[in-house]
Design an enzyme around this catalytic site. Structure first.
Site, PDB file in Angstrom:
ATOM      1  N   LYS A  64       0.810  -1.223   0.000  1.00 51.32           N
ATOM      2  CA  LYS A  64       0.000   0.000   0.000  1.00 51.32           C
ATOM      3  C   LYS A  64       0.843   1.274   0.000  1.00 51.32           C
ATOM      4  O   LYS A  64       0.378   2.318  -0.465  1.00 51.32           O
ATOM      5  CB  LYS A  64      -0.952   0.006   1.205  1.00 51.32           C
ATOM      6  CG  LYS A  64      -2.042  -1.036   1.117  1.00 51.32           C
ATOM      7  CD  LYS A  64      -3.046  -0.908   2.252  1.00 51.32           C
ATOM      8  CE  LYS A  64      -4.146  -1.945   2.138  1.00 51.32           C
ATOM      9  NZ  LYS A  64      -5.203  -1.768   3.137  1.00 51.32           N
ATOM     10  N   VAL A 145       0.971   1.463  18.250  1.00 53.52           N
ATOM     11  CA  VAL A 145       1.785   0.430  18.888  1.00 53.52           C
ATOM     12  C   VAL A 145       2.502  -0.359  17.791  1.00 53.52           C
ATOM     13  O   VAL A 145       1.872  -0.834  16.845  1.00 53.52           O
ATOM     14  CB  VAL A 145       0.909  -0.532  19.723  1.00 53.52           C
ATOM     15  CG1 VAL A 145       1.787  -1.512  20.497  1.00 53.52           C
ATOM     16  CG2 VAL A 145       0.012   0.248  20.680  1.00 53.52           C
TER      17      VAL A 145
END
Length: 242
Positions: A64, A145
């Protein structure tokens, strides 16, 4: 006959091929949708040369972000996100879009409650970038995270009881738990979840991932990625036919 398809790696499980093939059959649309499973983004060029009448592509993990260098132009959202999941092909020109943002916002917004003010975003890849962009539009604070944190990101080892109690929305943007590796899940302290938490998983196969199952066991609200994928797929179709 027009052709459409999906660019990615190890994509036999793909939602898109099944979804669009059924859509074309149901609506008697003279088109096909194929998986283009490539082990290097450089092989995109050979796909474009080989496939005639190719009008549009979806892009999934892990391309992507890396696909952007092959595109002639990005729309505003894709440029802001820094990730592309939809390509429109017009006279050999490649135009990049991001419909993950639209899909996520459409799936998430009706499910949010007042206490979902802060989010933990698990993962830092292209999907994560789209989700963070959408969260900003909802004025939801978030913390990314990552296994290799940079800037203001945190490591999974940094998540403790206080972190969990401060973030009632937790979004899995990693592929962990996707079929066939259904026993995998992000390494967070699930024991600190409660009924105020909402776990959203971009994984849709299986319907209830290990991530979601552990949330459900603690009384948390859960949602998989199917509706997000459905919304983003329809947005892609709209772009290809505009």
């Amino acid at each position: 006959m027009h052709k459409f398809g999906l660019i990615g790696k190890d994509i036999d499980y793909s939602f898109s091929k099944t979804y669009f093939t059924q859509k074309f059959d149901n609506l008697n649309i003279d088109a096909t949708y194929e998986n283009y499973d490539i082990d290097n983004i450089l092989k995109l060029k050979s796909v474009l040369i080989r496939e005639k009448n190719l009008k549009g592509l979806n892009v999934t993990i892990p391309y992507k972000q890396s696909v952007i260098e092959f595109l002639d132009q990005l729309d505003q959202t894709a440029k802001a996100v820094g990730a592309v999941n939809t390509i429109k092909i017009v006279q050999n020109k490649l135009y990049g879009y991001n419909t993950d943002v639209f899909g996520f916002m459409s799936a998430l917004f009706p499910l949010l409650e007042k206490h979902h003010q802060k989010a933990l975003v698990l993962g830092s890849g292209g999907a994560s970038k789209a989700i963070c962009y959408a969260l900003k539009s909802f004025d939801i604070d978030y913390k990314i995270v990552s296994r290799q944190p940079v800037n203001n990101q945190i490591h999974y080892n940094d998540i403790n009881k206080n972190t969990m109690n401060a973030h009632y929305l937790i979004i899995n943007c990693t592929p962990l738990g996707t079929y066939p590796n259904i026993d995998e899940s992000p390494d967070i302290p699930y024991a600190y979840l409660n009924q105020k938490h909402f776990l959203f998983d971009l994984v849709y196969n299986p319907k209830v991932s290990t991530f979601l199952a552990q949330g459900n066991n603690q009384g948390a609200k859960i949602c998989n990625g199917y509706d997000m994928l459905r919304f983003q797929a329809e947005k892609s179709w709209e772009i290809w036919n505009a």
